[in-house]
Scaffold this active site. Sequence first.
Site, PDB file in Angstrom:
ATOM      1  N   GLU A 305       1.450   3.763  -4.165  1.00  0.00           N
ATOM      2  CA  GLU A 305       1.635   4.673  -5.297  1.00  0.00           C
ATOM      3  C   GLU A 305       0.516   5.718  -5.360  1.00  0.00           C
ATOM      4  OE1 GLU A 305       4.239   2.229  -8.442  1.00  0.00           O
ATOM      5  OE2 GLU A 305       2.113   1.774  -8.586  1.00  0.00           O
ATOM      6  N   LYS A 373       2.938  -9.922  -5.410  1.00  0.00           N
ATOM      7  CA  LYS A 373       3.717 -10.079  -6.644  1.00  0.00           C
ATOM      8  C   LYS A 373       4.791 -11.139  -6.443  1.00  0.00           C
ATOM      9  CE  LYS A 373       2.990  -5.485  -8.620  1.00  0.00           C
ATOM     10  NZ  LYS A 373       3.565  -4.270  -9.239  1.00  0.00           N
ATOM     11  N   ASP A 378       9.311  -5.394  -8.338  1.00  0.00           N
ATOM     12  CA  ASP A 378       8.255  -5.115  -9.310  1.00  0.00           C
ATOM     13  C   ASP A 378       8.477  -5.819 -10.646  1.00  0.00           C
ATOM     14  OD1 ASP A 378       6.017  -4.026 -10.348  1.00  0.00           O
ATOM     15  OD2 ASP A 378       6.744  -1.971 -10.458  1.00  0.00           O
ATOM     16  N   GLU A 406       6.057  -5.512 -19.048  1.00  0.00           N
ATOM     17  CA  GLU A 406       6.400  -4.119 -18.756  1.00  0.00           C
ATOM     18  C   GLU A 406       7.904  -3.889 -18.688  1.00  0.00           C
ATOM     19  OE1 GLU A 406       4.677  -2.824 -15.069  1.00  0.00           O
ATOM     20  OE2 GLU A 406       5.731  -0.908 -15.079  1.00  0.00           O
ATOM     21  N   HIS A 531      15.784  -2.937 -11.756  1.00  0.00           N
ATOM     22  CA  HIS A 531      15.270  -1.572 -11.858  1.00  0.00           C
ATOM     23  C   HIS A 531      16.273  -0.620 -12.515  1.00  0.00           C
ATOM     24  CE1 HIS A 531      12.849   1.918 -10.765  1.00  0.00           C
ATOM     25  NE2 HIS A 531      11.957   1.140 -10.211  1.00  0.00           N
TER      26      HIS A 531
HETATM   27  C1  BDP Z   1       4.042  -1.174 -11.608  1.00  0.00           C
HETATM   28  C2  BDP Z   1       3.514  -0.458 -12.800  1.00  0.00           C
HETATM   29  C3  BDP Z   1       2.335   0.405 -12.505  1.00  0.00           C
HETATM   30  C4  BDP Z   1       1.305  -0.377 -11.712  1.00  0.00           C
HETATM   31  C5  BDP Z   1       1.946  -0.935 -10.466  1.00  0.00           C
HETATM   32  C6  BDP Z   1       1.027  -1.862  -9.694  1.00  0.00           C
HETATM   33  O1  BDP Z   1       4.557   0.335 -13.352  1.00  0.00           O
HETATM   34  O2  BDP Z   1       1.828   0.863 -13.729  1.00  0.00           O
HETATM   35  O3  BDP Z   1       0.232   0.422 -11.379  1.00  0.00           O
HETATM   36  O4  BDP Z   1       3.058  -1.709 -10.795  1.00  0.00           O
HETATM   37  O5  BDP Z   1       1.241  -3.064  -9.766  1.00  0.00           O
HETATM   38  O6  BDP Z   1       4.735  -2.275 -12.106  1.00  0.00           O
HETATM   39  O7  BDP Z   1       0.115  -1.415  -9.016  1.00  0.00           O
END
Ligand code: BDP
Length: 711
Positions: A305, A373, A378, A406, A531
């Site tokens: 990211e 994770k 996610d 989240e 998602h």
């Molecule tokens: C996502 C989130 C983001 C985090 C990212 C992460 O939306 O804010 O920075 O994961 O785990 O779930 O790095």
Amino acid sequence: MKFTGKWLMAALLAVLPAWAVAEDGYELWLRYRPLQGPALVQLQAGAKSIVRTGADSPTLQAAVAELKRGVAGLTGREPALTSRIAPGALVLATAASAPAGLALPWAELGAEGYALRRLKLQGADVTVIAANSDIGLLYGSYAWLRAAQTGADLASLDQRSAPKVKLRMLNHWDNLDRHVERGYSGASIWDWWKLPEILDARYTDYARANASLGINGTVLNNVNSKADSLTGPWLAKAAALAGVFRPYGIKVYLSARFSAPVELGGLKKSDPLDPAVRAWWRAKADEIYKTIPDFGGFLVKANSEGQPGPQDYGRNHADGANMLAEALAPHGGVVLWRAFVYAPEAKDRAAQAFDEFQPLDGKFAPNVIVQVKNGAIDFQPREPFHPLFGATPKTPLALELQITKEYLGFATHLVYMGPLFEEVLKADTGRGGTVARVVDGSLARHPLTAVAGVANIGTDRNWSGSQFDQANWYAYGRMAWDPDLTAAAIARDWAAQTFSTRPAARDAIVDLMLASREAVVDYMTPLGLHHLMGTGHHYGPAPWVDNLERADWNPTYFHRAAKDGIGFDRTAKGSNAVAQYAPSVARLWADPRSTPPELLLWFHRLPWDHAMPSGRTLWAELVARYDRGVATVADMRRRWAALGPHIDAGRHAEVSAYLAQQEREARWWRDACIAYFQSVSGLSLPAGARPPERSLDDYKAQRFPYAPGKG
Ligand code: BDP
């Protein structure tokens, strides 16, 4: 013995009906409200005094203070600290300081474990809290208080417990300006500006709560990190927190920005193979350990990211992690290197982490743990376990869970995540054991093991943004200590400590909690969908979004709904991500007939009239699941309303209001998703199904630019 004025007040409150007592949730599960009846008599007889056999230490002081506080709250009398073993004493003993005649299986307790036992010692009937270390005694003290609070039979107490995982961590996604990324419970509890001089009393209560669960590490800053946190002034702030946490056995860690050598050191690059870069990190580590001698190590988000990382220089994750590991190793520190990576060009985002990390198995330094994770996308309401678990026998993997919700309705929706955590830990990897056995190191015999939970803690008076979200922090901590505990047993302990020891009330709360996770799956993302949430805020439904710059940011990329069907094909006909699992698992999930309905559309793209095991078509099943989710929330509301007489008015009203909002929003999710899927499938609603309340355009028009917790 001291009769505390505070308890007099508490005792007075105890005779009032539960609903009339004011509570705000600040005390978490360490409330120590007066016991009554036989439980009170038993506790009074078993905690007349506290005996400390070993030398004093800040950790022992914390243990004694908690025992005094707990017993004073529960019985009205604060036991005195003495050195005489007398009937009814609570004896804190380490192997080294064990009084004559005390024989226990010391070796089995390990460095942090404890034993609680009622026995005869030197002729006196006492309760022994035993461990090999002071921190073990602190954990044992909390376990004994838990037993007392939850109504265990103290007269025949015989418990033994040692943590199965070595590093039991919280990850705070807290920025230096106190905004918490994906935080829904106020600002960051770290008041950075006032640190290091001003130490908020909350820091100690934070440490107490975590130690009561066995959490022993905390990453203070966001994984999307600023290099500033590695500079002298910020290290002094972190050191001040470390000082508060030390007696409670909690080490401080920092998220490290990979480009810090450039940003802080003035170097031209942060290439992990460049000797100048390596020297910079070594010097930085030396500086950190001068300030924080027991610093835990670094957590790193790299090449994910938009974060900098080794791939910026053509190097791989092992090169990057090992460089940091080399700098920390002389001091005993570890690197937690995250596997949450995805790039715009990936064929299937779910497959990328495995593709990048599995080939590096065996290439990481001994003090590196790769943090994965629970699922490959996610933190969705439901994901299959991450395919990396079990696939890297030479590399220890940490399980990263998200405690903050989240994607599960922030702090407003009541979702107990114990069942989600349990589902992941119990999943059979098909490679010799469950995810729990990978994570606790027993499968591949790794000595270094870790679990991480993305914290849901903030400045809200109730810490977690809602009363019930405290249970997710609690469940995470208990499972980090023992991944084999069940969500139900943990919920029972939590409900008894937090709301009511009366079995009927406690069990009603537990039932409601246990139903809540499947409910959120049903009303948000049933049948393996994932998602579907709105852009940026991640709160409400937006399955229609298809215009974001990266394909794999769009819900349409994940559900692929069209006139002919719905779902992501991850079989050999599609991305083949299913092949990343062990053959026995892959075989099961590669065929829609043997894929559990809960994961169906995660792995398969199927026609709307696909026949489901229930006898319904896929379309009818989808609608039925959305309906079931809404109905479960309505039922949770009814059950909570009936608990009114057993719960203090403040917390009861707060939870009721949240549940009302959750029911409205469950309907919103259901209606918006059905309206959208109907618009692409062109199908009419199954007979008897309620039409969406509003038009699809109405749902699409909603905007939430000021939602909390944004990244
Ligand atoms: C996502 C989130 C983001 C985090 C990212 C992460 O939306 O804010 O920075 O994961 O785990 O779930 O790095």
